[in-house]
Design an enzyme around this catalytic site. Structure first.
Site, PDB file in Angstrom:
ATOM      1  N   LYS A 141       0.823  -1.217   0.000  1.00  0.00           N
ATOM      2  CA  LYS A 141       0.000   0.000   0.000  1.00  0.00           C
ATOM      3  C   LYS A 141       0.854   1.262   0.000  1.00  0.00           C
ATOM      4  O   LYS A 141       0.451   2.294  -0.504  1.00  0.00           O
ATOM      5  CB  LYS A 141      -0.886   0.011   1.247  1.00  0.00           C
ATOM      6  CG  LYS A 141      -2.132  -0.819   1.080  1.00  0.00           C
ATOM      7  CD  LYS A 141      -3.012  -0.642   2.308  1.00  0.00           C
ATOM      8  CE  LYS A 141      -3.677  -1.955   2.640  1.00  0.00           C
ATOM      9  NZ  LYS A 141      -3.956  -2.132   4.050  1.00  0.00           N
ATOM     10  N   ARG A 142       2.015   1.131   0.587  1.00  0.00           N
ATOM     11  CA  ARG A 142       2.949   2.252   0.645  1.00  0.00           C
ATOM     12  C   ARG A 142       3.239   2.809  -0.756  1.00  0.00           C
ATOM     13  O   ARG A 142       3.497   3.997  -0.925  1.00  0.00           O
ATOM     14  CB  ARG A 142       4.252   1.736   1.266  1.00  0.00           C
ATOM     15  CG  ARG A 142       5.024   2.681   2.123  1.00  0.00           C
ATOM     16  CD  ARG A 142       6.124   1.951   2.890  1.00  0.00           C
ATOM     17  NE  ARG A 142       6.771   0.893   2.135  1.00  0.00           N
ATOM     18  CZ  ARG A 142       7.668   1.075   1.183  1.00  0.00           C
ATOM     19  NH1 ARG A 142       8.021   2.293   0.843  1.00  0.00           N
ATOM     20  NH2 ARG A 142       8.202   0.044   0.563  1.00  0.00           N
TER      21      ARG A 142
END
Ligand code: GLU
Length: 472
Positions: free
Chosen positions: A243-244
């Site tokens: 997700k980063r």
């Protein structure tokens, strides 16, 4: 007689469907379809603490969105827990497993001691040869597998080749917890065996588990499946895609306006190749997919490549389908799409779909068709509108457009050309820009002459009048 290939997709419903899982699903599906086999679908819901029922639907939606399907009913791993326990007891009976009566405190102390002495912190097998009659009365045991103590083990993998570990690295891991709950390691093997799975295609983060899982297969005298462990997907910076990095799940990409066929093509190529082919249709993928051409090194996510593929599939897509798929994106922009607007968008679709890289971009690009007076002008269009020459240009266009019938692109352009000759030294852009600003409230749009035709004479005149009223 050749065997029917049976693959499986066994997600853990703990969140959105990660792109890596989507690729795993796609490869299992393609391999099953390529070989005329089956792909089964199992929900790994054994871990009740992490289990969230709503994510089962999320994953099923993700699979459907990708255009994949599965054979048979969805299997719940949790519902098979009695069978898992049965196998643990079978291994116990045949001497392949044993009861361990260690308390959590004992295990902690054991690990601390090993750590202090610089030894591996694995369970030290203290109950492996001990007689259960020595067991504390009130303690419920776990069941542990008897892992080999010496020698080495090899996994034959269709992607990674032969991978060997020293058996010192394998511990007597738990099969059944003291409360009778099976471990994940046990559940996967029992389910795969019982479901007839003979090809396990999954992420290589599971390769370490494979050595342990094989001990269960051996213990039960079951045939091993064919393994294919797929390399990780990395973000552009080389770290595991998460997700980063931004969008990392199938839903994320659907919400950004990517087409499922583009996503599938992209995921197919992210870790598998067929010569230099970049654009591979679903039918070709089914015809060509094999395990021999899975790439062994980790794949890096490449957003530009995905965009290019999406642009390609946007161009190929049916206009009505694109309109349907774009509707949620208009909604997100706060725009209502009635029959009139639908018709306008469809009339422009051939051009829109060659300009827009995503459904979101397509909606933005054609949002002006859905506007109603009074609408806002963005900063750039206001700059054009407030130019000293604009008022005269727009009033002139208004007068000349009034009698124009039929109100068609060529004729509209011809009028603009004449006005350019009269007022702007022949520069058509000097007329097109204010016309676009007035009609769309923006500085970018598909061909403004065609857009005016689509809006029609009446709407075009109203919008010109509205823009002039704003300039007062
Ligand atoms: N449930 C596991 C996961 O989602 C898959 C395990 C497997 O493929 O064996 O990572």
């Amino acid at each position: 007689m050749s065997m029917t290939v049976i693959t499986r997709f066994p997600p853990s419903p703990t969140g959105r469907m990660h792109i890596g899982n989507a690729r795993t699903a796609l490869y299992n599906w393609l391999y099953a379809r390529h070989t005329g086999g089956k792909m089964l679908f199992r929900i790994e819901d054994t871990d009740r603490d992490r289990y969230q029922p709503e994510f089962v639907d999320v994953i099923i939606d993700g699979i459907r969105w990708l255009g994949l399907d599965y054979d048979g009913d969805i299997v719940s791993q949790y519902e098979r827990r009695a069978r898992h326990a049965e196998v643990a007891h079978e291994l116990l009976r045949t001497g392949k497993a044993y009861y361990c009566y260690c308390s959590p405190e004992e295990l902690d102390a054991m690990r601390e001691k090993a750590k202090a002495e610089g030894r591996p912190t694995f369970y030290d097998r203290r109950w492996r040869e001990r007689d259960p009659s020595e067991a504390p009365k009130d303690r419920k045991p776990v069941i542990r597998i008897k892992a080999p103590i010496e020698g080495s083990s090899t996994v034959h993998d269709r992607v990674q080749g032969d991978v060997t570990v020293n058996n010192e690295q394998l511990d007597d891991f738990i099969l059944l917890r003291s409360d009778g709950v099976p471990t994940y390691m046990l559940a996967v093997v029992v389910d795969d065996h019982d479901m007839g799975v003979n090809h396990v295609i999954r992420g290589d983060d599971h390769l370490n588990n494979t050595f342990r899982q094989n001990l269960i297969y051996h213990g039960m005298g079951w045939d091993l499946p064919v393994y294919a462990h797929l390399p990780l997907i990395l973000g552009p910076d080389g770290a595991k895609l998460s997700k980063r990095h931004g969008a990392a799940s199938v839903e994320d990409y659907a919400e950004l306006g990517y087409l499922p066929e583009a996503m599938c093509n992209y995921l197919l190529r992210l870790g598998w190749s067929h010569g230099n082919d970049e654009i591979i249709s679903r039918d070709q993928a089914v015809a060509w997919f094999d395990l021999d051409h899975v790439v062994r090194s980790p794949a890096r996510f490449d957003y530009a490549r995905l965009d290019n593929l999406n642009a390609h599939y946007m161009k190929l897509a049916d206009n009505w389908r694109l309109l349907d798929l774009a509707k949620p994106f208009y909604q997100k922009l706060g725009l209502a799409i009635d029959a009139t607007v639908e018709h306008r968008i469809l009339s422009a679709m051939d051009e829109l779909k060659t300009r827009s890289k995503t459904l979101a971009a397509l909606a933005e690009d054609s949002a002006f068709f859905a506007k109603t007076i009074p609408y806002n002008f963005d900063t750039k269009s206001l700059e054009t509108l407030t130019h000293p020459d604009t008022k005269t240009i727009l009033s002139t266009l208004l007068e000349r457009f009034k009698p124009l019938n039929p109100f068609v692109s060529d004729a509209i352009q011809k009028i603009c050309k004449d006005v350019a000759d009269e007022l702007a030294g022949g520069k058509l852009g000097k007329i097109g820009m204010p016309l676009r600003a007035a009609l769309t409230g923006t500085a970018a749009s598909p061909s403004i002459f065609h857009a005016a035709e689509i809006l029609g004479n009446k709407e075009t005149l109203s919008r010109l009048q509205f823009a002039l009223s704003v300039l007062h």
